[in-house]
Design a protein around this motif. Sequence first.
Motif, PDB file in Angstrom:
ATOM      1  N   ILE A   4       2.443 -11.047 -25.998  1.00  0.00           N
ATOM      2  CA  ILE A   4       2.717 -11.663 -24.693  1.00  0.00           C
ATOM      3  C   ILE A   4       1.412 -11.799 -23.919  1.00  0.00           C
ATOM      4  N   ALA A   5       1.215 -12.958 -23.312  1.00  0.00           N
ATOM      5  CA  ALA A   5       0.121 -13.176 -22.358  1.00  0.00           C
ATOM      6  C   ALA A   5       0.733 -13.744 -21.086  1.00  0.00           C
ATOM      7  N   GLU A   6       0.481 -13.081 -19.961  1.00  0.00           N
ATOM      8  CA  GLU A   6       1.040 -13.532 -18.685  1.00  0.00           C
ATOM      9  C   GLU A   6       0.013 -13.377 -17.572  1.00  0.00           C
ATOM     10  N   ILE A   7       0.251 -14.098 -16.482  1.00  0.00           N
ATOM     11  CA  ILE A   7      -0.638 -14.056 -15.325  1.00  0.00           C
ATOM     12  C   ILE A   7      -0.468 -12.722 -14.600  1.00  0.00           C
ATOM     13  N   LYS A   8      -1.565 -12.119 -14.198  1.00  0.00           N
ATOM     14  CA  LYS A   8      -1.508 -10.806 -13.560  1.00  0.00           C
ATOM     15  C   LYS A   8      -0.726 -10.824 -12.253  1.00  0.00           C
ATOM     16  N   SER A   9      -0.808 -11.915 -11.527  1.00  0.00           N
ATOM     17  CA  SER A   9      -0.154 -11.965 -10.222  1.00  0.00           C
ATOM     18  C   SER A   9       1.365 -11.929 -10.321  1.00  0.00           C
ATOM     19  N   ARG A  10       1.924 -12.117 -11.514  1.00  0.00           N
ATOM     20  CA  ARG A  10       3.377 -12.076 -11.674  1.00  0.00           C
ATOM     21  C   ARG A  10       3.907 -10.647 -11.758  1.00  0.00           C
ATOM     22  N   PHE A  11       3.021  -9.687 -11.954  1.00  0.00           N
ATOM     23  CA  PHE A  11       3.440  -8.299 -12.072  1.00  0.00           C
ATOM     24  C   PHE A  11       3.297  -7.586 -10.730  1.00  0.00           C
ATOM     25  N   GLY A  12       3.845  -6.388 -10.666  1.00  0.00           N
ATOM     26  CA  GLY A  12       3.765  -5.616  -9.440  1.00  0.00           C
ATOM     27  C   GLY A  12       2.377  -5.040  -9.226  1.00  0.00           C
ATOM     28  N   ARG A  13       2.186  -4.477  -8.063  1.00  0.00           N
ATOM     29  CA  ARG A  13       0.918  -3.856  -7.706  1.00  0.00           C
ATOM     30  C   ARG A  13       1.119  -2.351  -7.617  1.00  0.00           C
ATOM     31  N   VAL A  14       0.102  -1.607  -8.028  1.00  0.00           N
ATOM     32  CA  VAL A  14       0.177  -0.152  -7.962  1.00  0.00           C
ATOM     33  C   VAL A  14       0.201   0.275  -6.504  1.00  0.00           C
ATOM     34  N   GLN A  15       1.206   1.058  -6.144  1.00  0.00           N
ATOM     35  CA  GLN A  15       1.344   1.527  -4.770  1.00  0.00           C
ATOM     36  C   GLN A  15       0.637   2.868  -4.611  1.00  0.00           C
ATOM     37  N   ASN A  16      -0.167   2.986  -3.565  1.00  0.00           N
ATOM     38  CA  ASN A  16      -0.837   4.254  -3.262  1.00  0.00           C
ATOM     39  C   ASN A  16       0.121   5.145  -2.474  1.00  0.00           C
ATOM     40  N   ARG A  17       0.733   6.068  -3.171  1.00  0.00           N
ATOM     41  CA  ARG A  17       1.718   6.932  -2.540  1.00  0.00           C
ATOM     42  C   ARG A  17       1.075   8.246  -2.098  1.00  0.00           C
ATOM     43  N   ARG A  18       1.419   8.696  -0.922  1.00  0.00           N
ATOM     44  CA  ARG A  18       0.891   9.947  -0.383  1.00  0.00           C
ATOM     45  C   ARG A  18       1.820  11.088  -0.770  1.00  0.00           C
ATOM     46  N   VAL A  19       1.261  12.102  -1.389  1.00  0.00           N
ATOM     47  CA  VAL A  19       2.058  13.256  -1.800  1.00  0.00           C
ATOM     48  C   VAL A  19       2.258  14.165  -0.601  1.00  0.00           C
ATOM     49  N   GLU A  20       3.511  14.451  -0.293  1.00  0.00           N
ATOM     50  CA  GLU A  20       3.838  15.287   0.857  1.00  0.00           C
ATOM     51  C   GLU A  20       4.122  16.705   0.366  1.00  0.00           C
ATOM     52  N   HIS A  21       3.214  17.618   0.680  1.00  0.00           N
ATOM     53  CA  HIS A  21       3.389  19.008   0.270  1.00  0.00           C
ATOM     54  C   HIS A  21       4.213  19.751   1.316  1.00  0.00           C
ATOM     55  N   SER A  22       4.887  20.781   0.867  1.00  0.00           N
ATOM     56  CA  SER A  22       5.741  21.536   1.781  1.00  0.00           C
ATOM     57  C   SER A  22       4.927  22.423   2.709  1.00  0.00           C
ATOM     58  N   ILE A  23       3.681  22.766   2.298  1.00  0.00           N
ATOM     59  CA  ILE A  23       2.848  23.640   3.120  1.00  0.00           C
ATOM     60  C   ILE A  23       1.806  22.793   3.835  1.00  0.00           C
ATOM     61  N   GLY A  24       1.728  22.958   5.145  1.00  0.00           N
ATOM     62  CA  GLY A  24       0.716  22.251   5.912  1.00  0.00           C
ATOM     63  C   GLY A  24       0.996  20.772   6.074  1.00  0.00           C
ATOM     64  N   PHE A  25       2.234  20.342   5.825  1.00  0.00           N
ATOM     65  CA  PHE A  25       2.548  18.922   5.967  1.00  0.00           C
ATOM     66  C   PHE A  25       2.760  18.592   7.441  1.00  0.00           C
ATOM     67  N   LYS A  26       2.077  17.580   7.874  1.00  0.00           N
ATOM     68  CA  LYS A  26       2.212  17.134   9.249  1.00  0.00           C
ATOM     69  C   LYS A  26       2.612  15.667   9.239  1.00  0.00           C
ATOM     70  N   GLN A  27       3.704  15.358   9.899  1.00  0.00           N
ATOM     71  CA  GLN A  27       4.213  13.995   9.888  1.00  0.00           C
ATOM     72  C   GLN A  27       3.282  13.080  10.675  1.00  0.00           C
ATOM     73  N   LYS A  28       2.967  11.927  10.074  1.00  0.00           N
ATOM     74  CA  LYS A  28       2.078  10.976  10.733  1.00  0.00           C
ATOM     75  C   LYS A  28       2.838  10.196  11.799  1.00  0.00           C
ATOM     76  N   LYS A  29       2.086   9.681  12.730  1.00  0.00           N
ATOM     77  CA  LYS A  29       2.680   8.878  13.787  1.00  0.00           C
ATOM     78  C   LYS A  29       3.228   7.582  13.215  1.00  0.00           C
ATOM     79  N   ARG A  30       4.426   7.212  13.630  1.00  0.00           N
ATOM     80  CA  ARG A  30       5.053   6.005  13.119  1.00  0.00           C
ATOM     81  C   ARG A  30       4.287   4.776  13.604  1.00  0.00           C
ATOM     82  N   PRO A  31       4.028   3.803  12.710  1.00  0.00           N
ATOM     83  CA  PRO A  31       3.291   2.602  13.134  1.00  0.00           C
ATOM     84  C   PRO A  31       4.128   1.759  14.081  1.00  0.00           C
ATOM     85  N   SER A  32       3.444   1.061  14.959  1.00  0.00           N
ATOM     86  CA  SER A  32       4.141   0.209  15.911  1.00  0.00           C
ATOM     87  C   SER A  32       4.628  -1.065  15.230  1.00  0.00           C
TER      88      SER A  32
END
Length: 447
Positions: free
Chosen positions: A302-330
Amino acid sequence: MFAVPGWSLSPALLKKQADAEVTGDGASKKRKRKQVDSAEVSTRDIGDLYKQHVEKSVPKKEKAIEHSPKGNDESHTGKESKKVDGETARKVKKAADELPPVPPPAAAKLTPMQTAMRQKLIGARFRHLNQTLYTSPSAEASTLFDQNPAFFDEYHAGFRSQVESWPENPVDSFVREIQERAKVKVPYVKDKKNGGKKAVADPDTGLLPLPMTNGQCKVADLGCGDAALASKVSKLRLNVQVLSYDLAKPNKFVTKADIANLPLEDDSVNVTIFCLALMGTNWIDFIEEAWRVLHWKGELWIAEIKSRFGRVQNRRVEHSIGFKQKKRPSKQDLQRQKAQIDQIEEQELIHKVDEVPMNSEGTDVSAFVEVLRKRGFALQDETSVDLSNKMFVKMKFVKALPPLKGKMFKQDEPQRGGPMKKKNFIEKEKEEVDEPSVLKPCLYKIR
């Protein structure tokens, strides 16, 4: 009559004016001018009218098409042709009517502005046809080309003009691989796990030999276009047979067929290739049909155009210790972020036609690989996904698994690896993914 001195004319010499001769059915025999109904003029014959009235050239008469007997027709559809229903006919007519007008034939001399305008018109028609093929099932695309045969040639003419600007054509890389692997001598070693012998990679080149049956490799090029792969491989004099299938037959190499329903027997080919051909909304049907016609351990390229696939999402790992909730974006921040994402995706989706360089970092093919795994395909090895090209993704799969869903799935067939485990709630959530949307269609901005 009135009398004039010195001038007189006897009334007996006057003759009554004869009426127009009328035939028995009441129609006059007077010669009438040939009238052309303006409603008959469409975008399809603008080119002929341009030649006739502007260039003063007489258009050539088309030869009558001789239809071959039913038994000798080279075109195949896999099943008997069905009548087009009203809904499909309406969609096909709408797609044909929405096309931009046909550009007039290029004159002997055009100004730079006229040349640029003509190329823009050709590009607009190509983009519209391309988007129609991406957003329609293959049955509708087949009907569109059957009713408008010129559209197929017009689309691939535009496609070839775009290929000239690409750094590499995926077809050429497939031709090179066929040529190199066809020359590999088949080394065999004992298969301790399954018994018997198995082919291994050549120790010098690291290449595996092509899968073969009775000394010949049979390749099915699905969605072949103008069959460039078959044309080039036929000149190499290899023990490789390339079967080419598409919705029209532009040359002797192509067999007309919907690749969702191929005129091939089960387990009849060694390699199937989709080179930028997973275009219809029913592209998963193409994958399932490829599994059907492949031999066991046959390969899928298979050969396909890259833009047809998804993009890697940068996910933030939320640890149970020292986790501080970020301010919600406007709300304004969310709108600004969405606009930036839309702009990036739009640039990636139109790069194929408008030659816009694409940022290839972060291409995620995992969802696509999962769809194929459920249809019985496994990645060949750890190097089977090639992301080195900035425009395309190339992948290699092997028919080595029983399908877990789709038309080739058999409920009563025993699964390898023992009885299936009960699915947990995470697996159930994964099944709810809209699989056809895993590959994005190429949509273009209206200009």
